[in-house]
Design a protein around this motif. Structure first.
Motif, PDB file in Angstrom:
ATOM      1  N   VAL A   1      19.810  -0.587 -21.121  1.00  0.00           N
ATOM      2  CA  VAL A   1      19.869  -1.984 -20.682  1.00  0.00           C
ATOM      3  C   VAL A   1      20.768  -2.780 -21.622  1.00  0.00           C
ATOM      4  O   VAL A   1      20.656  -2.666 -22.847  1.00  0.00           O
ATOM      5  CB  VAL A   1      18.456  -2.599 -20.645  1.00  0.00           C
ATOM      6  N   SER A   2      21.637  -3.579 -21.056  1.00  0.00           N
ATOM      7  CA  SER A   2      22.521  -4.423 -21.867  1.00  0.00           C
ATOM      8  C   SER A   2      21.712  -5.515 -22.548  1.00  0.00           C
ATOM      9  O   SER A   2      20.620  -5.899 -22.102  1.00  0.00           O
ATOM     10  CB  SER A   2      23.611  -5.055 -20.995  1.00  0.00           C
ATOM     11  N   SER A   3      22.243  -6.020 -23.622  1.00  0.00           N
ATOM     12  CA  SER A   3      21.568  -7.104 -24.356  1.00  0.00           C
ATOM     13  C   SER A   3      21.579  -8.371 -23.518  1.00  0.00           C
ATOM     14  O   SER A   3      22.516  -8.647 -22.787  1.00  0.00           O
ATOM     15  CB  SER A   3      22.271  -7.342 -25.690  1.00  0.00           C
ATOM     16  N   ILE A   4      20.502  -9.126 -23.625  1.00  0.00           N
ATOM     17  CA  ILE A   4      20.350 -10.362 -22.854  1.00  0.00           C
ATOM     18  C   ILE A   4      20.695 -11.538 -23.754  1.00  0.00           C
ATOM     19  O   ILE A   4      20.093 -11.733 -24.821  1.00  0.00           O
ATOM     20  CB  ILE A   4      18.911 -10.495 -22.334  1.00  0.00           C
ATOM     21  N   GLY A   5      21.681 -12.352 -23.301  1.00  0.00           N
ATOM     22  CA  GLY A   5      22.128 -13.497 -24.087  1.00  0.00           C
ATOM     23  C   GLY A   5      21.387 -14.763 -23.735  1.00  0.00           C
ATOM     24  O   GLY A   5      20.584 -14.796 -22.784  1.00  0.00           O
ATOM     25  N   VAL A   6      21.686 -15.787 -24.469  1.00  0.00           N
ATOM     26  CA  VAL A   6      21.002 -17.065 -24.274  1.00  0.00           C
ATOM     27  C   VAL A   6      21.345 -17.682 -22.924  1.00  0.00           C
ATOM     28  O   VAL A   6      20.512 -18.334 -22.290  1.00  0.00           O
ATOM     29  CB  VAL A   6      21.367 -18.039 -25.427  1.00  0.00           C
TER      30      VAL A   6
ATOM     31  N   VAL B   1       0.825  -1.207   0.000  1.00  0.00           N
ATOM     32  CA  VAL B   1       0.000   0.000   0.000  1.00  0.00           C
ATOM     33  C   VAL B   1       0.861   1.260   0.000  1.00  0.00           C
ATOM     34  O   VAL B   1       0.660   2.165  -0.816  1.00  0.00           O
ATOM     35  CB  VAL B   1      -0.952   0.001   1.216  1.00  0.00           C
ATOM     36  N   ILE B   2       1.829   1.320   0.891  1.00  0.00           N
ATOM     37  CA  ILE B   2       2.635   2.539   1.015  1.00  0.00           C
ATOM     38  C   ILE B   2       3.482   2.771  -0.234  1.00  0.00           C
ATOM     39  O   ILE B   2       3.493   3.883  -0.805  1.00  0.00           O
ATOM     40  CB  ILE B   2       3.533   2.463   2.264  1.00  0.00           C
ATOM     41  N   LEU B   3       4.201   1.746  -0.677  1.00  0.00           N
ATOM     42  CA  LEU B   3       5.090   1.937  -1.817  1.00  0.00           C
ATOM     43  C   LEU B   3       4.310   2.164  -3.114  1.00  0.00           C
ATOM     44  O   LEU B   3       4.677   3.027  -3.927  1.00  0.00           O
ATOM     45  CB  LEU B   3       6.025   0.750  -1.959  1.00  0.00           C
ATOM     46  N   ALA B   4       3.249   1.388  -3.307  1.00  0.00           N
ATOM     47  CA  ALA B   4       2.459   1.579  -4.535  1.00  0.00           C
ATOM     48  C   ALA B   4       1.806   2.958  -4.552  1.00  0.00           C
ATOM     49  O   ALA B   4       1.794   3.640  -5.585  1.00  0.00           O
ATOM     50  CB  ALA B   4       1.402   0.483  -4.639  1.00  0.00           C
ATOM     51  N   ALA B   5       1.282   3.391  -3.399  1.00  0.00           N
ATOM     52  CA  ALA B   5       0.658   4.716  -3.322  1.00  0.00           C
ATOM     53  C   ALA B   5       1.683   5.812  -3.588  1.00  0.00           C
ATOM     54  O   ALA B   5       1.388   6.811  -4.256  1.00  0.00           O
ATOM     55  CB  ALA B   5       0.013   4.906  -1.950  1.00  0.00           C
ATOM     56  N   THR B   6       2.897   5.627  -3.067  1.00  0.00           N
ATOM     57  CA  THR B   6       3.954   6.623  -3.289  1.00  0.00           C
ATOM     58  C   THR B   6       4.320   6.698  -4.765  1.00  0.00           C
ATOM     59  O   THR B   6       4.459   7.784  -5.339  1.00  0.00           O
ATOM     60  CB  THR B   6       5.191   6.279  -2.449  1.00  0.00           C
ATOM     61  N   LEU B   7       4.491   5.541  -5.384  1.00  0.00           N
ATOM     62  CA  LEU B   7       4.858   5.522  -6.800  1.00  0.00           C
ATOM     63  C   LEU B   7       3.753   6.136  -7.668  1.00  0.00           C
ATOM     64  O   LEU B   7       4.028   6.881  -8.613  1.00  0.00           O
ATOM     65  CB  LEU B   7       5.143   4.090  -7.245  1.00  0.00           C
ATOM     66  N   ILE B   8       2.504   5.825  -7.327  1.00  0.00           N
ATOM     67  CA  ILE B   8       1.390   6.379  -8.115  1.00  0.00           C
ATOM     68  C   ILE B   8       1.262   7.885  -7.871  1.00  0.00           C
ATOM     69  O   ILE B   8       1.102   8.679  -8.801  1.00  0.00           O
ATOM     70  CB  ILE B   8       0.077   5.658  -7.759  1.00  0.00           C
ATOM     71  N   GLY B   9       1.348   8.281  -6.593  1.00  0.00           N
ATOM     72  CA  GLY B   9       1.207   9.686  -6.263  1.00  0.00           C
ATOM     73  C   GLY B   9       2.305  10.547  -6.872  1.00  0.00           C
ATOM     74  O   GLY B   9       2.065  11.699  -7.255  1.00  0.00           O
ATOM     75  N   LYS B  10       3.495  10.020  -6.962  1.00  0.00           N
ATOM     76  CA  LYS B  10       4.628  10.772  -7.528  1.00  0.00           C
ATOM     77  C   LYS B  10       4.804  10.523  -9.021  1.00  0.00           C
ATOM     78  O   LYS B  10       5.744  11.047  -9.637  1.00  0.00           O
ATOM     79  CB  LYS B  10       5.925  10.384  -6.799  1.00  0.00           C
ATOM     80  N   ASN B  11       3.899   9.708  -9.594  1.00  0.00           N
ATOM     81  CA  ASN B  11       3.996   9.368 -11.024  1.00  0.00           C
ATOM     82  C   ASN B  11       5.404   8.873 -11.373  1.00  0.00           C
ATOM     83  O   ASN B  11       6.048   9.335 -12.323  1.00  0.00           O
ATOM     84  CB  ASN B  11       3.637  10.599 -11.873  1.00  0.00           C
ATOM     85  N   ALA B  12       5.860   7.905 -10.565  1.00  0.00           N
ATOM     86  CA  ALA B  12       7.255   7.469 -10.675  1.00  0.00           C
ATOM     87  C   ALA B  12       7.444   6.204 -11.494  1.00  0.00           C
ATOM     88  O   ALA B  12       8.569   5.730 -11.637  1.00  0.00           O
ATOM     89  CB  ALA B  12       7.825   7.245  -9.267  1.00  0.00           C
ATOM     90  N   PHE B  13       6.342   5.638 -12.040  1.00  0.00           N
ATOM     91  CA  PHE B  13       6.497   4.430 -12.866  1.00  0.00           C
ATOM     92  C   PHE B  13       7.102   4.810 -14.210  1.00  0.00           C
ATOM     93  O   PHE B  13       6.498   5.520 -15.014  1.00  0.00           O
ATOM     94  CB  PHE B  13       5.137   3.755 -13.087  1.00  0.00           C
ATOM     95  N   THR B  14       8.296   4.351 -14.435  1.00  0.00           N
ATOM     96  CA  THR B  14       8.991   4.612 -15.698  1.00  0.00           C
ATOM     97  C   THR B  14       9.792   3.375 -16.072  1.00  0.00           C
ATOM     98  O   THR B  14      10.494   2.812 -15.236  1.00  0.00           O
ATOM     99  CB  THR B  14       9.937   5.813 -15.574  1.00  0.00           C
ATOM    100  N   ILE B  15       9.659   2.985 -17.334  1.00  0.00           N
ATOM    101  CA  ILE B  15      10.455   1.857 -17.826  1.00  0.00           C
ATOM    102  C   ILE B  15      11.234   2.328 -19.042  1.00  0.00           C
ATOM    103  O   ILE B  15      10.660   2.652 -20.090  1.00  0.00           O
ATOM    104  CB  ILE B  15       9.572   0.652 -18.182  1.00  0.00           C
ATOM    105  N   ASP B  16      12.532   2.390 -18.895  1.00  0.00           N
ATOM    106  CA  ASP B  16      13.420   2.854 -19.954  1.00  0.00           C
ATOM    107  C   ASP B  16      14.460   1.772 -20.216  1.00  0.00           C
ATOM    108  O   ASP B  16      15.269   1.445 -19.352  1.00  0.00           O
ATOM    109  CB  ASP B  16      14.110   4.157 -19.532  1.00  0.00           C
ATOM    110  N   THR B  17      14.418   1.181 -21.423  1.00  0.00           N
ATOM    111  CA  THR B  17      15.335   0.080 -21.756  1.00  0.00           C
ATOM    112  C   THR B  17      16.502   0.533 -22.628  1.00  0.00           C
ATOM    113  O   THR B  17      17.257  -0.298 -23.128  1.00  0.00           O
ATOM    114  CB  THR B  17      14.555  -1.018 -22.506  1.00  0.00           C
TER     115      THR B  17
ATOM    116  N   SER C   1      11.757   0.977 -12.307  1.00  0.00           N
ATOM    117  CA  SER C   1      11.666   2.433 -12.255  1.00  0.00           C
ATOM    118  C   SER C   1      12.949   3.050 -11.702  1.00  0.00           C
ATOM    119  O   SER C   1      13.396   4.102 -12.160  1.00  0.00           O
ATOM    120  CB  SER C   1      10.485   2.858 -11.386  1.00  0.00           C
ATOM    121  N   ALA C   2      13.536   2.398 -10.706  1.00  0.00           N
ATOM    122  CA  ALA C   2      14.787   2.905 -10.149  1.00  0.00           C
ATOM    123  C   ALA C   2      15.891   2.891 -11.197  1.00  0.00           C
ATOM    124  O   ALA C   2      16.694   3.822 -11.293  1.00  0.00           O
ATOM    125  CB  ALA C   2      15.190   2.073  -8.934  1.00  0.00           C
ATOM    126  N   HIS C   3      15.930   1.825 -11.999  1.00  0.00           N
ATOM    127  CA  HIS C   3      16.940   1.747 -13.056  1.00  0.00           C
ATOM    128  C   HIS C   3      16.691   2.785 -14.146  1.00  0.00           C
ATOM    129  O   HIS C   3      17.621   3.286 -14.781  1.00  0.00           O
ATOM    130  CB  HIS C   3      16.945   0.333 -13.653  1.00  0.00           C
TER     131      HIS C   3
END
Length: 801
Positions: free
Chosen positions: A625-630, A606-622, A733-735
């Motif tokens: 990101v290094s390439s993922i191998g087999v 509840v606390i962390l999800a509410a904080t992330l939503i309230g601060k609009n902190a959900f971000t996914i930036d690839t 999001s942190a990354h």
């Protein structure tokens, strides 16, 4: 480090060695090793007198946390020096007294003197710190060390109760004071008292000014036992008499007085400061003096008298703040209140210290402090009687002792208050001299009771535990010195005028002095037939009448129901808090680990999800990101499969093997990511963990052969999925939201040049994060000691069984 800093820290540092002296020199009283400390410090602080008499101050600073404006800044001015001399001077006499009061073969002297030195150092830190955060640290140390001193005889219920009460009330005030300090910093951007005083006019109209004022006064009122917070002080009488003499004459209770005096230049011009400080002080004066008459224990009488006398000094400081509203020093009649406050502060230390010591002597030589059992001791204890009558007459404000002079100045200040054309005092001001006069009458009464009920009247040997006799010379030296000062300061009060009183006034009312100016203080016995003299005559006449008839009218105290007492309210409050806390705790502490995990994880989601939503902190930036191998994909699948299989394993051996597979697979990740040190560490830890699991599980009963069908719990599933999703989103999001450059490049560039190491991981652990590693080792060491203690205790119990 300057000599001033060393002087402040000396008692704290030397307290470390007291247990060593106690253990090695068993046949020497530990107090003899402690006594030189306050004596040397007293002489050291005397060397500052020429500077403070010239209106100068000394400031020494040690950088501590300069980025936050927190430095150990020590300042000696007139006010700080006055308190430092009281702390060390009275401290030396108390230590000397304690050597003969506490038997070395009966008391835990190593504990006593460690606590006493901690308290002495903390008090010096309070009165000589210019930085508010540092002062607050020392302030709370006084609460902690006084808690230890009051609870010194911890096997007694009353000692523990008194120590707890003093701690709770004074720490509450300390936290309020901390809030005031923070508000002052928000307004000014500084923790320096000197800089705060220079900005006093600028912050006067700030919206946070009044809240800061109230918070600071809460700290002062609780520490100096002002109404209604005084209730901790009488219970502090359970401490040994040397502690009572020290805490109540020159140190603990004077800390709040110091705080009010120190902050008068900041808050003094505000009407609320005048009304709160003066009104609370005069109310405390009246309340304490009236209830002192009711007491039957010598130390209880002195405790309530201390409450009363502290109220007197507090009211004088409040009235003295009125001087800030008048510009011309020559015509400023309100400075007499500050003069009287400082003078009575000194006088109170002398006569109250001697009276506490005399009470301790009576208890030591008769086995009781109950005045109902005492009487006729004058013939057995003539020196103690002389000490007591001088101290009591000074406290009652009788000539020719120093208390008479400061009491007359107190009357003068209260009469002047009625002449003020500020704060609507032309209407309410008359109450101040009237209440001061009433309180002085009761002060006279309890002072006479203290002396004459103890030393005159009928001797009652059947009620005494010991046959009374005069105390040994060692116990008499300290109180004799103090009553000698009572007489000296009475006949020659101006010995203190230029040396201590005038410099202290300059610290309290700096805005009234121009360049090169100083307060001219002259104290004399005779001022002609004025209103103060007639007030004193009235006090003596009515006081004698009330003293002679107090057995008859004392019954009036029974008219007040005991359940209305403030102590009852305190006990009710503490018991209520405990009862509610037990009920609340029992609602969720039901012994079920599952329930505890549900609470923890639900709160987490509840606390962390509410904080992330309230601060609009959900971000996914690839993009970074290094390439993922087999190989990474294969290892990830292996970890997931092994983790799932653990849930369905039907034997402990299978579970251990699968758990080990998860750990060893993670170590392969470290190999792929070129971190051989981490891979090796992971392998070692996994090997040890698997071995330990096998050893432990060997002693467990076998798994049941029949299967138990577990009911699907939707709550568990929802919480599990929720934790996984939130943690994953936080990681992504942190990354994706890197606000700063990675510190890794700093390590790459400086590992070899700064730390002379080629292995970056080792250098980080040992050098760059050395304290972190040290604390981890410390935690392991403490845990090891705890485990060793439990094993040892278990073995001892087996032997006893």
């Amino acid at each position: 480090m300057s000599s001033l800093h060393l002087a402040i820290l000396a008692p704290l540092v030397l307290s470390i060695f007291i247990p060593l002296f106690y253990r090695i020199f068993r046949y020497i009283h530990t107090g003899w090793f402690v006594l030189p400390i306050p004596i040397v410090l007293f002489v050291y602080f005397l060397t500052f007198l020429p500077e403070t008499m010239r209106g100068r101050s000394l400031i020494e600073m040690i950088n501590w946390i300069p980025s936050l404006g927190i430095n150990f800044t020590a300042k000696v001015d007139g006010l700080g020096l006055l308190f430092a001399l009281l702390i060390t001077g009275i401290g030396a006499l108390v230590v000397l007294y304690s050597i003969y009061y506490l038997a070395k073969n009966k008391e835990k002297l190593n504990h006593f003197y460690v606590y006493l030195l901690l308290f002495m150092g903390a008090m010096l830190g309070v009165v000589l710190s210019d930085n508010l955060i540092v002062m607050y640290g020392f302030w709370e140390l006084t609460s902690f060390s006084s808690f230890l001193l009051i609870g010194y005889w911890y096997e007694r219920d009353k000692s523990r109760y008194g120590a707890q009460k003093s701690m709770l009330i004074t720490v509450f005030g300390g936290l309020a004071m901390l809030g005031g300090i923070i508000l002052l910093y928000i307004m000014t951007g500084t923790y320096s008292v000197t800089e705060l005083i220079s900005q006093a006019n600028a912050i006067f109209n700030n919206a946070l000014f009044v809240p800061a004022l109230v918070c600071i006064l809460l700290g002062a009122f609780t520490k100096s036992a002002q109404f209604p917070f005084y209730i901790w002080l009488p219970d502090a009488m359970e401490a040994p008499t040397p502690v009572s003499a020290y805490l109540h004459s020159a140190t603990m209770v004077k800390a709040g007085i110091y705080l009010v005096a120190r902050f008068t230049p900041v808050f003094g011009e505000h009407f609320l400061w005048f009304w709160l400080v003066t009104s609370v002080g005069i109310l405390t004066l009246v309340w304490g003096s009236i209830f002192a008459v009711k007491q039957t224990d010598l130390k209880a009488i002195l405790a309530f008298s201390t409450v009363s006398q502290l109220g007197l000094i507090m009211s004088l400081l409040g009235a003295g703040a009125a001087a800030l509203h008048y510009e011309f020093l020559d015509e400023n009649i309100y400075t007499v209140a500050v003069t009287a406050a400082i003078f009575h502060l000194i006088n109170h230390a002398t006569f109250k210290g001697s009276l506490f010591m005399a009470a301790g002597i009576i208890d030591h030589e008769t086995g009781t402090r109950d005045i109902r059992k005492l009487g006729g001791l004058m013939h057995f204890m003539p020196i103690t009687f002389t000490i007591s009558i001088i101290g009591a007459f000074s406290m009652a404000g009788l000539p020719p002792f120093n208390g008479f002079l400061s009491k007359e100045m107190f009357f003068t200040a209260m009469v002047h208050v009625t002449e003020m054309d500020l704060f609507n005092l032309n209407t309410w001001g008359i109450l101040f001299p009237v209440l001061a006069w009433i309180a002085s009458i009761f002060t006279f009464v309890y002072s006479m009771i203290l002396v004459f009920k103890t030393f005159t009247g009928k001797y009652q040997p059947d009620k005494l535990d010991k046959k009374p006799h005069e105390a040994p010379m060692g116990l008499l030296i300290s109180p004799v010195i103090l009553v000698s000062l009572v007489i000296i300061f009475g006949f020659f009060p101006n010995l203190l005028s230029d040396s201590l009183i005038s410099p202290a006034m300059a610290s309290i009312l700096p805005s009234l002095l121009g360049a090169g100016e100083e307060f001219m203080v002259h104290i004399s016995f005779w001022h002609g037939p004025n209103i103060e003299l007639f007030m004193t005559l009235g006090v003596i006449i009515l006081g004698i009448i009330l003293f002679k008839t107090h057995v008859k009218w004392k019954k009036i105290y029974k008219a007040v129901p005991e359940k209305l007492a403030l102590n009852r309210f305190y006990d009710f409050l503490i018991e209520g808090i405990q009862s509610v806390s037990y009920k609340v705790t029992n609602t969720y502490m039901n012994g079920s680990i599952r329930s505890y995990l549900v609470y923890i994880f639900t709160f987490f989601i509840v606390i962390l999800a509410a904080t992330l939503i309230g601060k609009n902190a959900f971000t996914i930036d690839t993009s970074n990101v290094s390439s993922i191998g087999v190989y990474e994909v294969a290892l990830a699948i292996l970890v997931v499969l092994a983790s799932i299989c653990i849930l369905f394993a039907k034997s402990r051996m299978t579970s251990i093997i699968l758990l080990g597979a998860v750990g060893y697979t993670v170590s392969l990740f470290y190999v792929l990511f070129r971190a051989p040190d981490l891979a090796l560490t992971q392998l070692v830890i996994e090997t040890i963990s698997v071995a330990l699991f096998l050893v432990c599980f060997y002693h467990l009963p076998k798994l049941r052969r029949f299967e138990t069908r577990m009911r699907f719990r939707f709550t568990n599933a929802l919480i599990s999925v929720g934790v996984g999703v939130v943690v994953t989103l936080i990681a992504l999001s942190a990354h994706s939201n890197k606000l700063f450059n990675s510190i890794s490049q700093y390590y790459v560039e400086n590992t070899y040049t700064e730390a002379a190491g080629k292995n970056m991981v080792n250098v980080i652990l040992v050098d760059f994060r050395g304290f972190d590693t040290l604390f981890e080792i410390t935690v392991l060491a403490i845990a090891s000691l705890g485990i060793f203690g439990m094993i040892k205790l278990r073995l001892n119990r087996r032997k006893e069984g």
